[in-house]
Design a protein around this motif. Structure first.
Motif, short mmCIF file in Angstrom:
data_model
loop_
_atom_site.label_atom_id
_atom_site.label_comp_id
_atom_site.label_asym_id
_atom_site.label_seq_id
_atom_site.Cartn_x
_atom_site.Cartn_y
_atom_site.Cartn_z
N SER A 82 -2.38 13.58 -21.25
CA SER A 82 -2.50 14.91 -20.66
C SER A 82 -3.68 14.97 -19.70
N ASN A 83 -3.50 15.74 -18.62
CA ASN A 83 -4.57 15.98 -17.66
C ASN A 83 -5.45 17.15 -18.10
N GLY A 84 -5.86 17.16 -19.36
CA GLY A 84 -6.74 18.22 -19.85
C GLY A 84 -6.11 19.03 -20.95
N GLY A 85 -6.35 20.36 -20.96
CA GLY A 85 -5.95 21.22 -22.06
C GLY A 85 -4.56 21.81 -21.89
N ALA A 86 -4.39 23.01 -22.47
CA ALA A 86 -3.08 23.66 -22.50
C ALA A 86 -2.54 23.87 -21.09
N GLY A 87 -1.25 23.53 -20.91
CA GLY A 87 -0.58 23.75 -19.64
C GLY A 87 -0.80 22.68 -18.59
N LYS A 88 -1.71 21.76 -18.82
CA LYS A 88 -1.97 20.71 -17.83
C LYS A 88 -0.89 19.64 -17.88
N VAL A 89 -0.68 18.99 -16.76
CA VAL A 89 0.38 17.98 -16.65
C VAL A 89 0.29 17.00 -17.81
N THR A 90 1.40 16.84 -18.51
CA THR A 90 1.46 15.94 -19.66
C THR A 90 2.63 14.99 -19.50
N ASN A 91 2.37 13.71 -19.67
CA ASN A 91 3.41 12.70 -19.66
C ASN A 91 3.63 12.17 -21.07
N LEU A 92 4.89 12.02 -21.42
CA LEU A 92 5.25 11.51 -22.74
C LEU A 92 5.79 10.10 -22.55
N TYR A 93 5.13 9.12 -23.17
CA TYR A 93 5.56 7.73 -23.07
C TYR A 93 6.23 7.36 -24.40
N LEU A 94 7.55 7.28 -24.39
CA LEU A 94 8.30 6.97 -25.60
C LEU A 94 8.56 5.47 -25.63
N ARG A 95 7.97 4.83 -26.61
CA ARG A 95 8.04 3.37 -26.74
C ARG A 95 7.54 2.67 -25.48
N GLY A 96 6.55 3.24 -24.83
CA GLY A 96 5.94 2.62 -23.67
C GLY A 96 6.67 2.81 -22.37
#
Length: 617
Positions: A82-96
Motif C-alpha cells: 500500500s502507498n500509505g493509509g486508508a484509501g491509498k493505492v493498494t496492490n494485491l500480489y496473490l502468490r507473487g
C-alpha cells in the motif's frame, strides 16, 4: 532479517498464551462450508481441488477490519502493498503474481480498471460484504483473463434461511477517523436480502517519505461513502432471481505534482466511483439440469486533480453476460457448460486520443467435477476470443484424495493469461510514451501440491507451487527515451504455504506462513514489493460477554529490494453491554513501528478506534 526473527518470536509467545486443546472430536468442518468461486457452482470446501480461503461475516466482525486489504493481508499466498493509509493505492500480489494478474469479482461481476488493468482494492467497502472467497492459483480456465494469481470474490448476500439482523455501527479513531454504518440482512420467507450504507473518513497522515518526488508535508486524508442493496427472491421450488446494486464514491488526498509546472502541488486529490449492478436468474429446469443467467455491469471511475487542474478522467465500463448450464450426470458428477460475453468501454478526458475505446470478449467454458469414492477430479477448459488480441485457450486439471484420519492430498496443473490493457495497446503516441497494438497476452503455466487435515478442533495445510509467467509486459525506453510496452520479461514464482488452526471453548487460533521466491528469470532479480517470508498469527478469545484478540503480522524482503523487514502487532477487544449493543476497541500497530510495504510510502503508525455496535452478531 532480525525483524522477522523478532516477529516469529512474538508469534510463539502469543501462541503460548492459549490453553491446551481438549481432545479433538471426529469430523471435518470443511464439509459444512460450501464455496462457489473454485468451480463456478456450489462445492463443499472438503471437495475443492484448489486451495481456498473463506472469510465470513462473523470473522470480519471479529477481526474489526475496516478495509479489504486489512482483512486479507498476510493470509496464505497474499501480500498487500500500500502507498500509505486508508484509501491509498493498494496492490494485491496473490502468490507473487503481478497486481493486475488477480481477478476481483463482486457477486460474479468483474470489477477493475481496463486502462490500468488492476482493481482498486482499497476502495471496496468491506462493511457491506457478507463473505470473501480467495482461490489461489491460476483460474483462467474458469474466468479467463486476469486470473493468473487467482481470484478474489466478494459476496454480498447472506445464506438463505439466515435470521433477520438489523445492524449499526458508529466509531471514532485517531487522525480524526470517523466511521458510520447501518443496514439489515437476513431472510424472511422466500426473500433473502442485504441492504446498508457505510461511511469512512480520516484526515490521515503524511503518507509520502520526505525524500520522495513531489512530497508535501501535509495530511493525506480519505473519505468514502457507499450504499448497497442485494435481494434474492425464490418464486418457486428451484426458481430464484436476485439483484445486486453497490456503489462507493469519495475522494483521496495524496502528494502530487502540478501537471503544468511539474512542481509539488499544494493540493492533490483523486475522486473515485466504484459501482456494480447484477441481475441473476437461477432456474432448475429438471432434477438434473440447472440454468444460471447473469447480466451485470461494473464501473471504475477516477479523476485526479492537482491545484485544481485535472490530470485526466478515466472511466471503465464493463457489461457482462454469463449463461451457464449445469448437468448432474450421476451422483457426484456435475458437468457445467457456459458462454460469457464481456464488453469493455473506456471514456473520460484521459482517453480522448486512444485509437480504440471498446473491445469485446466472447468465451466458452466447460467445468467437469467428478467425485469417485475418496477421489475428486475437476477439469476446467475455456476459450476466450478478444477483439484485436485473438483467441486464447486455458485450462486446469485438479485432483484431490481424502484418505485416513481426515487427511487430504491435492494436486493440479493450470494455465493462465492476462490480456494487455487499453493503456498498453492504445496509449497515444507522444514525445515521452506510446502504446503498442502488437502486444501479446501475458501467459502462465504451473503446478500446485497440497496436504491438509481437518480433525475436530484442529486443521492444518502444507502446500507448494511453481508458476512460470511469460510475455510479461514492461514499458521500456527506446534510444530517444520514449517509453513503450513490449513483451520482454519472464518470471518464476515458487512458494510454500503453511497454515495451522484450532478452535475450541471460545478460542480461535490461526497461523499462516509463506515462503516465496518471485524473480525475473532473465536477470535473476526479485520482483518488487513481494516479501520472501511472511507470517500472520491471529488469536481470539470470546468466553461470553467480553472478547479479546491479537493479530501479529511479520514480513522480510530479499536483500535486493529497498524495503526492510517488519513486524506489527494489532490488538482488539469487545464488551457486550446487553444482547443488542457491544462496545469495541482496537489498536493497530501497537508499538508504533515505522515500516513500508512500498518504498517511499510509510504505513500508518499507531492507530486506535473505539466503536459502539448494534446487532452485529
Amino acid at each position: 532479517m532480525n525483524t522477522l526473527h523478532t516477529g516469529l518470536a512474538g508469534l510463539a509467545a502469543l501462541a503460548a498464551l492459549c490453553p491446551a486443546p481438549a481432545a479433538a472430536a471426529d469430523g471435518d468442518s470443511s464439509e459444512l462450508v460450501v464455496t462457489i468461486t473454485g468451480a463456478r457452482s456450489e462445492q463443499p470446501l472438503a471437495h475443492a481441488t484448489a486451495p481456498i480461503t473463506v472469510i465470513d461475516r462473523t470473522e470480519l466482525d471479529q477481526s474489526q477490519a475496516m478495509t479489504l486489504n486489512e482483512a486479507l493481508a498476510g493470509r496464505n499466498g497474499i501480500a498487500a502493498a500500500s502507498n500509505g493509509g486508508a484509501g491509498k493505492v493498494t496492490n494485491l500480489y496473490l502468490r507473487g503474481a503481478n497486481a493486475g494478474q488477480t481477478l476481483l469479482l463482486v457477486d460474479g461481476i468483474r470489477l477493475g480498471s481496463s486502462t490500468l488493468g488492476s482493481p482498486a482494492w482499497q476502495l471496496l467497502p468491506l462493511g457491506l460484504a457478507e463473505r470473501i472467497e480467495v482461490v489461489r492459483g491460476a483460474q483462467s480456465g474458469l474466468y479467463g483473463s486476469d486470473a493468473i494469481g487467482g481470484v478474489v470474490q466478494v459476496l454480498t448476500l447472506p445464506a438463505p434461511g439466515s435470521p433477520v439482523r438489523p445492524w449499526a455501527e458508529a466509531g471514532l479513531g485517531t487522525q480524526q477517523g470517523r466511521h458510520l454504518g447501518a443496514g439489515v440482512r437476513g431472510s424472511q420467507g422466500a426473500t433473502t436480502f442485504s441492504l446498508g450504507g457505510d461511511w469512512l473518513s480520516s484526515d490521515g497522515f503524511d503518507a509520502t517519505a520526505t525524500d520522495t518526488f513531489a512530497h508535501n508535508d501535509d495530511r493525506d486524508g480519505f473519505r468514502s461513502g457507499a450504499g448497497h442493496v442485494a435481494v434474492r427472491q425464490d418464486v418457486a421450488p428451484g426458481q430464484s432471481f436476485s439483484f445486486t446494486a453497490l456503489r462507493a464514491q469519495g475522494e483521496n488526498r495524496y502528494d502530487g505534482s502540478n501537471p503544468l509546472t511539474f512542481a509539488t502541488a499544494d493540493h492533490a486529490e483523486g475522486k473515485f466511483v466504484q459501482q456494480v449492478l447484477a441481475l441473476n436468474a437461477d432456474n432448475r429446469l429438471t432434477d438434473a439440469w440447472r440454468m444460471k443467467t447473469t447480466l451485470g455491469q461494473s464501473r471504475d471511475q477516477n479523476e485526479d486533480f492537482a491545484d485544481g487542474l485535472s490530470a485526466g478522467a478515466f472511466d471503465t465500463r464493463r457489461d457482462q453476460f454469463t449463461w451457464q448450464h449445469e448437468f448432474r450426470l450421476a451422483d457426484g458428477h456435475l458437468l457445467s457448460l457456459g458462454a460469457e460475453w464481456l464488453h469493455e468501454k473506456v471514456g473520460g478526458s484521459g482517453v480522448v486520443d486512444y485509437a480504440q475505446k471498446t473491445r469485446t470478449t466472447r468465451a466458452l467454458f466447460l467445468v467437469d467435477a467428478v467425485t469417485l469414492g475418496a477421489h475428486d477430479l475437476q477439469l476446467s477448459l475455456r476459450s476466450d476470443d478478444i477483439d484485436d488480441i485473438g483467441r486464447h485457450n486455458t485450462g486446469r486439471l485438479g485432483w484431490g484424495w481424502s484418505f485416513a484420519s481426515g487427511l487430504r492430498a491435492t494436486a493440479s496443473y493450470a494455465t493462465g493469461f492476462k490480456a494487455p490493457t487499453f493503456n498498453d495497446l492504445y496509449y497515444p503516441a507522444g514525445p515521452f510514451a506510446a502504446g503498442n497494438p502488437d502486444l501479446e497476452p501475458e501467459s502462465s503455466h504451473g503446478w500446485d501440491l497440497g496436504l491438509e487435515q481437518h480433525a475436530g478442533a484442529w486443521h492444518w495445510r502444507l502446500g507448494g507451487y511453481r508458476t512460470r509467467v511469460g510475455n510479461l509486459i514492461q514499458w521500456v525506453p527506446d534510444e530517444f527515451f520514449r517509453f513503450s510496452p513490449v513483451n520482454v520479461a519472464n518470471a518464476r514464482l515458487t512458494g510454500i504455504e503453511a497454515s495451522l488452526g484450532w478452535q475450541d471453548h471460545g478460542w480461535q487460533v490461526n497461523l499462516d506462513a509463506d515462503w516465496l521466491r518471485a524473480e525475473d528469470t532473465d536477470s535473476g532479480n526479485p520482483l518488487p514489493n513481494r516479501p520472501n517470508r511472511s507470517a500472520r498469527l491471529s488469536i481470539d478469545y470470546a468466553p461470553g460477554t467480553w472478547s479479546a484478540g491479537a493479530t501479529l503480522l511479520a514480513a522480510a524482503y530479499p536483500d535486493d529490494l529497498p524495503q526492510r523487514g517488519w513486524s506489527v502487532l494489532d490488538l482488539r477487544s469487545g464488551y457486550r453491554l446487553d444482547k443488542d449493543f457491544e462496545l469495541k476497541l482496537k489498536v493497530n500497530n501497537v508499538f508504533d513501528r515505522d515500516y513500508q510495504t512500498v518504498n517511499g510510502y510509510p504505513m500508518p503508525g499507531r492507530e486506535a478506534w473505539i466503536a459502539i455496535e448494534y446487532g452485529m452478531r
